[in-house]
Design an enzyme around this catalytic site. Structure first.
Site, PDB file in Angstrom:
ATOM      1  N   SER A   6      22.167  74.251 -25.466  1.00 41.10           N
ATOM      2  CA  SER A   6      21.245  73.390 -26.211  1.00 41.10           C
ATOM      3  C   SER A   6      19.918  73.360 -25.451  1.00 41.10           C
ATOM      4  O   SER A   6      19.891  73.584 -24.237  1.00 41.10           O
ATOM      5  CB  SER A   6      21.817  71.978 -26.318  1.00 41.10           C
ATOM      6  OG  SER A   6      21.749  71.334 -25.058  1.00 41.10           O
TER       7      SER A   6
ATOM      8  N   GLY B 146      20.584  66.309  -0.105  1.00 37.60           N
ATOM      9  CA  GLY B 146      21.064  66.375   1.286  1.00 37.60           C
ATOM     10  C   GLY B 146      22.406  65.725   1.527  1.00 37.60           C
ATOM     11  O   GLY B 146      22.911  65.737   2.641  1.00 37.60           O
TER      12      GLY B 146
ATOM     13  N   TYR C   8      19.106  85.782  -7.434  1.00 40.07           N
ATOM     14  CA  TYR C   8      18.711  86.181  -8.792  1.00 40.07           C
ATOM     15  C   TYR C   8      17.395  85.530  -9.242  1.00 40.07           C
ATOM     16  O   TYR C   8      16.993  85.684 -10.390  1.00 40.07           O
ATOM     17  CB  TYR C   8      19.852  85.963  -9.800  1.00 40.07           C
ATOM     18  CG  TYR C   8      20.369  84.546  -9.946  1.00 40.07           C
ATOM     19  CD1 TYR C   8      19.595  83.560 -10.550  1.00 40.07           C
ATOM     20  CD2 TYR C   8      21.633  84.200  -9.504  1.00 40.07           C
ATOM     21  CE1 TYR C   8      20.060  82.274 -10.702  1.00 40.07           C
ATOM     22  CE2 TYR C   8      22.116  82.908  -9.643  1.00 40.07           C
ATOM     23  CZ  TYR C   8      21.313  81.946 -10.244  1.00 40.07           C
ATOM     24  OH  TYR C   8      21.778  80.670 -10.384  1.00 40.07           O
TER      25      TYR C   8
ATOM     26  N   PHE D  31      25.102  75.856 -14.115  1.00 39.44           N
ATOM     27  CA  PHE D  31      26.440  76.047 -14.689  1.00 39.44           C
ATOM     28  C   PHE D  31      26.470  77.412 -15.354  1.00 39.44           C
ATOM     29  O   PHE D  31      25.425  77.988 -15.653  1.00 39.44           O
ATOM     30  CB  PHE D  31      26.797  74.930 -15.690  1.00 39.44           C
ATOM     31  CG  PHE D  31      25.691  74.594 -16.657  1.00 39.44           C
ATOM     32  CD1 PHE D  31      25.375  75.462 -17.696  1.00 39.44           C
ATOM     33  CD2 PHE D  31      24.959  73.428 -16.525  1.00 39.44           C
ATOM     34  CE1 PHE D  31      24.359  75.164 -18.588  1.00 39.44           C
ATOM     35  CE2 PHE D  31      23.931  73.121 -17.418  1.00 39.44           C
ATOM     36  CZ  PHE D  31      23.627  73.999 -18.448  1.00 39.44           C
TER      37      PHE D  31
ATOM     38  N   ARG E  20      13.853  64.581 -10.971  1.00 34.08           N
ATOM     39  CA  ARG E  20      13.157  64.779 -12.258  1.00 34.08           C
ATOM     40  C   ARG E  20      12.151  63.665 -12.534  1.00 34.08           C
ATOM     41  O   ARG E  20      11.294  63.804 -13.396  1.00 34.08           O
ATOM     42  CB  ARG E  20      14.192  64.842 -13.398  1.00 34.08           C
ATOM     43  CG  ARG E  20      14.993  66.121 -13.375  1.00 34.08           C
ATOM     44  CD  ARG E  20      16.104  66.104 -14.406  1.00 34.08           C
ATOM     45  NE  ARG E  20      17.229  65.276 -13.982  1.00 34.08           N
ATOM     46  CZ  ARG E  20      18.429  65.300 -14.555  1.00 34.08           C
ATOM     47  NH1 ARG E  20      18.649  66.100 -15.578  1.00 34.08           N
ATOM     48  NH2 ARG E  20      19.415  64.549 -14.110  1.00 34.08           N
TER      49      ARG E  20
ATOM     50  N   GLY F 139      27.152  69.734   0.209  1.00 31.27           N
ATOM     51  CA  GLY F 139      26.983  71.197   0.212  1.00 31.27           C
ATOM     52  C   GLY F 139      26.014  71.721   1.257  1.00 31.27           C
ATOM     53  O   GLY F 139      26.024  71.290   2.414  1.00 31.27           O
TER      54      GLY F 139
HETATM   55  N1  COA Z   1      27.505  74.448 -20.306  1.00 30.93           N
HETATM   56  C1  COA Z   1      26.609  74.237 -21.297  1.00 30.93           C
HETATM   57  N2  COA Z   1      25.875  73.093 -21.403  1.00 30.93           N
HETATM   58  C2  COA Z   1      26.059  72.145 -20.470  1.00 30.93           C
HETATM   59  C3  COA Z   1      26.963  72.307 -19.409  1.00 30.93           C
HETATM   60  C4  COA Z   1      27.722  73.517 -19.351  1.00 30.93           C
HETATM   61  N3  COA Z   1      28.611  73.738 -18.392  1.00 30.93           N
HETATM   62  N4  COA Z   1      26.926  71.183 -18.644  1.00 30.93           N
HETATM   63  C5  COA Z   1      26.032  70.371 -19.219  1.00 30.93           C
HETATM   64  N5  COA Z   1      25.508  70.937 -20.313  1.00 30.93           N
HETATM   65  C6  COA Z   1      24.527  70.363 -21.224  1.00 30.93           C
HETATM   66  C7  COA Z   1      24.992  69.056 -21.814  1.00 30.93           C
HETATM   67  O1  COA Z   1      25.828  69.264 -22.918  1.00 30.93           O
HETATM   68  C8  COA Z   1      23.661  68.410 -22.196  1.00 30.93           C
HETATM   69  O2  COA Z   1      23.135  68.929 -23.374  1.00 30.93           O
HETATM   70  P1  COA Z   1      23.273  68.138 -24.799  1.00 30.93           P
HETATM   71  O3  COA Z   1      22.730  66.761 -24.556  1.00 30.93           O
HETATM   72  O4  COA Z   1      22.438  68.943 -25.752  1.00 30.93           O
HETATM   73  O5  COA Z   1      24.735  68.135 -25.111  1.00 30.93           O
HETATM   74  C9  COA Z   1      22.715  68.881 -21.104  1.00 30.93           C
HETATM   75  O6  COA Z   1      23.343  70.019 -20.487  1.00 30.93           O
HETATM   76  C10 COA Z   1      22.482  67.857 -20.038  1.00 30.93           C
HETATM   77  O7  COA Z   1      23.736  67.458 -19.570  1.00 30.93           O
HETATM   78  P2  COA Z   1      23.949  66.021 -18.887  1.00 30.93           P
HETATM   79  O8  COA Z   1      25.309  65.975 -18.311  1.00 30.93           O
HETATM   80  O9  COA Z   1      23.522  64.965 -19.825  1.00 30.93           O
HETATM   81  O10 COA Z   1      22.802  66.095 -17.790  1.00 30.93           O
HETATM   82  P3  COA Z   1      22.748  65.562 -16.370  1.00 30.93           P
HETATM   83  O11 COA Z   1      21.338  65.383 -16.102  1.00 30.93           O
HETATM   84  O12 COA Z   1      23.641  64.405 -16.153  1.00 30.93           O
HETATM   85  O13 COA Z   1      23.351  66.785 -15.500  1.00 30.93           O
HETATM   86  C11 COA Z   1      23.530  69.115 -15.000  1.00 30.93           C
HETATM   87  C12 COA Z   1      22.616  67.920 -15.202  1.00 30.93           C
HETATM   88  C13 COA Z   1      24.064  69.534 -16.354  1.00 30.93           C
HETATM   89  C14 COA Z   1      22.712  70.246 -14.393  1.00 30.93           C
HETATM   90  C15 COA Z   1      24.734  68.763 -14.095  1.00 30.93           C
HETATM   91  O14 COA Z   1      25.572  69.871 -13.986  1.00 30.93           O
HETATM   92  C16 COA Z   1      24.315  68.292 -12.736  1.00 30.93           C
HETATM   93  O15 COA Z   1      23.960  67.137 -12.555  1.00 30.93           O
HETATM   94  N6  COA Z   1      24.337  69.162 -11.719  1.00 30.93           N
HETATM   95  C17 COA Z   1      23.918  68.799 -10.366  1.00 30.93           C
HETATM   96  C18 COA Z   1      24.664  69.533  -9.341  1.00 30.93           C
HETATM   97  C19 COA Z   1      24.627  71.018  -9.510  1.00 30.93           C
HETATM   98  O16 COA Z   1      24.628  71.542 -10.590  1.00 30.93           O
HETATM   99  N7  COA Z   1      24.571  71.731  -8.440  1.00 30.93           N
HETATM  100  C20 COA Z   1      24.446  73.165  -8.511  1.00 30.93           C
HETATM  101  C21 COA Z   1      25.264  73.818  -7.536  1.00 30.93           C
HETATM  102  S1  COA Z   1      25.039  75.569  -7.696  1.00 30.93           S
END
Ligand code: COA
Length: 281
Positions: free
Chosen positions: A106, A17, A148, A98, A68, A20
């Site tokens: 991975s 919240g 989707y 992403f 989580r 965005g």
């Molecule tokens: N492409 C491919 N892999 C990706 C990536 C990308 N763009 N971004 C992150 N990853 C991978 C990382 O490499 C990691 O894998 P690994 O440990 O095997 O290398 C894994 O995803 C987790 O990434 P990490 O940054 O450690 O996790 P996090 O819990 O801090 O972040 C995400 C989670 C990756 C979803 C991050 O983008 C996030 O926090 N997003 C929240 C906000 C969001 O996405 N909003 C959506 C709006 S549409």
């Protein structure tokens, strides 16, 4: 339709919240009278949105939690419940996403998105659902999905898989928990520009223009359009809507399913030639 007291006396927990679409919904639901409890990972955006809501004479509070982590969710829900006396609605909006070629992902990347979207939504729904059932308290859950979730999409496979799971959860629990006066619905938005989504999903200005060019309305969604739909689905006017997923995308997904949608951009000469041909035959 949206009377200023539409949600008066209601207390709504919104995940993600602080920024965005979560922020847009929080502001609108507060404007319509609801108390807002914000949950997300970062403190600063939560504090800012809560302050903005309070400056408009409404009630807001927040707790940091990574959805989580079930224990952290439980603590946040406990805090929200005691802050407002109870919580009667949940908006599962927090997401992770992403663009990536799936063969390069991975397992940890897949798990990160599944953890936020699917498990996170389940954690919040479980924490509140148990409380509602124990207290014989009605509840409403609104899950923010994506178009989707039902069609699938390349290059966002973790998100598509997770959102499809949340859609299944919405429909399943709508049936299982209706007897407890808990209803669950979902919204499937098309493209709504936010900093979070655009930075991850729209790689360039050209990509944005290409997306717009294939949109039947030639525009993206406005935040207030999504927030108003959320307000309606959470309100008592939607009491008999349960297990539903409402698409809000200006017709973009319908465009993809029509075999002749590619003709939308055809010039007038194309149609005139077609008509001349028909008259000749
Ligand atoms: N492409 C491919 N892999 C990706 C990536 C990308 N763009 N971004 C992150 N990853 C991978 C990382 O490499 C990691 O894998 P690994 O440990 O095997 O290398 C894994 O995803 C987790 O990434 P990490 O940054 O450690 O996790 P996090 O819990 O801090 O972040 C995400 C989670 C990756 C979803 C991050 O983008 C996030 O926090 N997003 C929240 C906000 C969001 O996405 N909003 C959506 C709006 S549409």
């Amino acid at each position: 339709m949206f009377q200023p007291d539409l949600l008066k006396g209601r207390s709504i927990l919104i995940t993600g919240g602080g920024t965005g679409l979560g922020r847009a919904m929080a502001m609108r639901l507060a404007e319509l009278g609801a108390n807002i409890f914000l949950v997300a990972r970062r403190e600063a955006p939560l504090e800012a949105v809560a302050a903005e809501i309070r400056s408009q004479g409404r009630h807001a509070a927040w707790a940091t939690a990574d959805v989580r982590d079930f224990e952290a969710v439980e603590r946040a829900v406990e805090r929200g419940w005691s802050e407002f006396g109870s919580l009667d609605s949940l908006v599962n909006n927090a997401a992770g996403n992403f663009l990536a070629r799936t063969e390069r992902l991975s397992p940890h990347a897949f798990a990160a998105v599944l953890g936020i979207v699917l498990q996170g939504s389940f954690h919040c729904t479980l924490a509140l659902g148990r409380r509602w059932i124990d207290a014989d308290h009605p509840g409403r859950v609104l899950n923010i999905l994506t178009t989707y979730a039902s069609s699938g999409s390349p290059y966002v496979v973790p998100s598509a898989s997770a959102k499809a799971g949340v859609l299944a959860m919405t429909r399943s629990l709508a049936v299982e928990w209706a007897r407890y006066r808990i209803r669950l619905n979902a919204i499937a938005p098309g493209p709504f520009p936010t900093e979070g989504a655009w930075s991850r999903l729209v790689p360039s200005a050209e990509a944005e223009q290409a997306w717009l060019a294939q949109h039947p309305m030639r525009r993206f969604g406005r935040h207030e359009e999504l927030a108003d739909l959320a307000a309606f689905l959470l309100s008592d006017h939607a009491e008999y809507i349960n297990g539903e997923c409402v698409t809000i995308d200006g017709g973009l997904s319908a465009c993809g399913s029509g075999g002749f949608s590619h003709l939308v951009g055809a010039p007038a000469e194309f149609w005139e030639a077609l008509e001349r041909e028909r008259r000749r035959s």
